[in-house]
Write an enzyme that holds these catalytic residues in place. Sequence first.
Site, mmCIF file in Angstrom:
data_model
loop_
_atom_site.group_PDB
_atom_site.id
_atom_site.type_symbol
_atom_site.label_atom_id
_atom_site.label_comp_id
_atom_site.label_asym_id
_atom_site.label_seq_id
_atom_site.Cartn_x
_atom_site.Cartn_y
_atom_site.Cartn_z
ATOM 1 N N ASP A 245 -6.640 -4.022 2.135
ATOM 2 C CA ASP A 245 -7.729 -3.514 1.252
ATOM 3 C C ASP A 245 -8.719 -3.032 2.298
ATOM 4 O OD1 ASP A 245 -9.425 -3.521 -0.983
ATOM 5 O OD2 ASP A 245 -8.887 -5.489 -1.511
ATOM 6 N N CYS A 246 -9.616 -2.269 1.292
ATOM 7 C CA CYS A 246 -10.687 -1.339 2.216
ATOM 8 C C CYS A 246 -11.632 -2.052 3.077
ATOM 9 C CB CYS A 246 -11.366 -0.498 1.221
ATOM 10 S SG CYS A 246 -10.128 0.377 0.230
#
Length: 707
Positions: A245-246
């Site tokens: 995830d970012c």
Amino acid sequence: MVNRDRARAQARERAKELVSQMTVEERASQLRYDAPAIERLGVPAYNWWGEALHGVARAGTATSFPQAVGMAAAFDTELVRRAGDVAATEGRAKYNAFSAENDRDIYKGLTFWSPNVNIFRDPRWGRGQETYGEDPYLTSRLGVAYVEGLQGEEEGILKTAACAKHFAVHSGPEAVRHEFNAVAAKKDMTETYLPAFKACVQEADVEAVMGAYNRTNGEPCCGSPTLIKELLRKEWGFKGHYVSDCWAIKDFHENHMVTHTPEESAALALKSGCDINCGVTYLHLLKALQEGLVTEEEITEAAVRAFTARYLLGLFDETAFDQISYDKVECEEHLAVADQMTKESVVLLKNDGVLPLALSDGKTIGVIGPNANSREALIGNYHGTSSRYITVLEGIQDKVGHNGRVIYSEGSHLYQDRVENLAWKNDRIAEAVIVAKHSDVVVLCVGLNETLEGEEGDTGNSYASGDKADLTLPQCQRDLMAAVLETGKPVIVCLMAGSAIDLSLADEKAAAVLQLWYPGARGGSAVADILFGDISPSGKLSVTFYRSLDGMPAFEDYSMQGRTYRYLTDAPLYPFGYGLSYGNVIVKDAEITAKDDDSRDVTLRVDVSNQGSVETMDVVQIYVKDLESEFAVPNHSLCAFARVSLQPGEKRSLELKVSGEAFSAVNEEGERIKDSGKYMLFAGTGQPDKRTQELTGKECVKVDVEF
């Protein structure tokens, strides 16, 4: 499942050959989400970050579907598959056009970080709207369907690459997700949190899996050997690529404190099997290599996986998908699919007979509420841009035309205590009351939008966390609802929200209640069709609407006790699987027609009839109850469903298959076992619980099953 084993093997060999020509610096550079070009090898830049939660998102104009939790309410796997195909077709069309203009920016590739198959375990979670609801079986079926739609039916190539997220245990709280440790028992993991991911991997061959921000049982999800290496790759046989995830990997050393430096964080993620870094921490991979924290072979393997995906997408070849032209974007065919999805997703929760409305000369319809004319309330989060928006107000105005009058009041701000800053508190309520008094019937549109529920920090929503503190509407909307209901006029309450809200006042005093979710950019047209009876509502709740949070475990507690319909002890306001229609579909009989004692697969024939006076669709639902095992869920579990359309008086027999896995239980060690020989199947148009029976006046048909 489309078998792409041969295509994957060929793509991997080509990837190995290409990667072997790269320097280690070039290989490491390709593990960033914004992978740069390698001109000497003819490798163009590629941005891995794409979104297609309910249509192509954040990349300009695209067909807009209802939010995912609304699509789930349709209980229609084939329609969800078609929605995935629409997103894939438009994604290809846009990619082809963008690439021709040398635009390889973020959100413009063919790797879509969708679907979100996390379980909506707690109604406070702001991102629950992105999921397919609270049930692992429903989530699994719809997750598989959407992945299949996105990835296409060609054995030799992916239409687009889907990504199941967020692996593996993630459903809030948003405010502390960067440091939170989700502690989940082995039983809950196998029984609730993992089935949808397993199905996406083993049944749909999903190309990518994204890790969550949080830790699960002590290990950060984007750097968890247990989750990625042991479970996902070794036990389930996942062959695709894993993406963080970012900016999640920097949480390892900044928030989770499981590492000390960016180099250590990058090494932990890579060695655990995370191939693509959404973020910048993999910029430290070369230093990690110098320090001996990772090997060149580990960097190479991640690069090979990345390019295997790009070859599977045909990005270095000429393919038939290259011919998909830009005129497919928001074409009539795609808009019709979105319109159908909206019509199937709307859930009728209460109707005292006021619906459907009649188009009659001289009738005045009052449309009131902060979401009545709101574009934001149509689209949810992770949305694309529509070339046209049709709000509920506009849909009603278009429908009524010259057959009557539509008058409107905003009624209140979405969440502040006044619309005009210099005005008195509740400055629009008097107008709302006036509109109601001058109307024959009122449509009151209340609810939320992505600024009040959503992702942490995404749109500056509630305290920047995105989660709800409770189940109540903002105070200004509660005041508005009370004032409009007090006029004594028949009021149809339309809730536009992606989660359960306390509707007890509406249930008590409104003439009708509709759950619209976030119905898509042009959703107001389909809503008007339902209000005026052009089509019967047929959606079913994909989440439980609780009466309150009393007795529910703390938000941070990931145990399932007291959560969702399978573990609920108190009667809800509106149960999972519940929804009325304008018809009257009855399950008359059910019978086992085939049973395999080894696999425990069962085939069930269900006889249904529409005893109402109008054509309608409905959803036949099958639930299973284990009568012997001490490890069974306390209540019952959805194990099959089918959408059916029936004319007035029509009878039909449906065949539904129940997987043998439904006739098993999960022990405390997380092992799925078959320690029971007696089960009960329930066939109906809702759950076999007392509250559903009370609301519908219908009982499920019971079928004994013994092995």
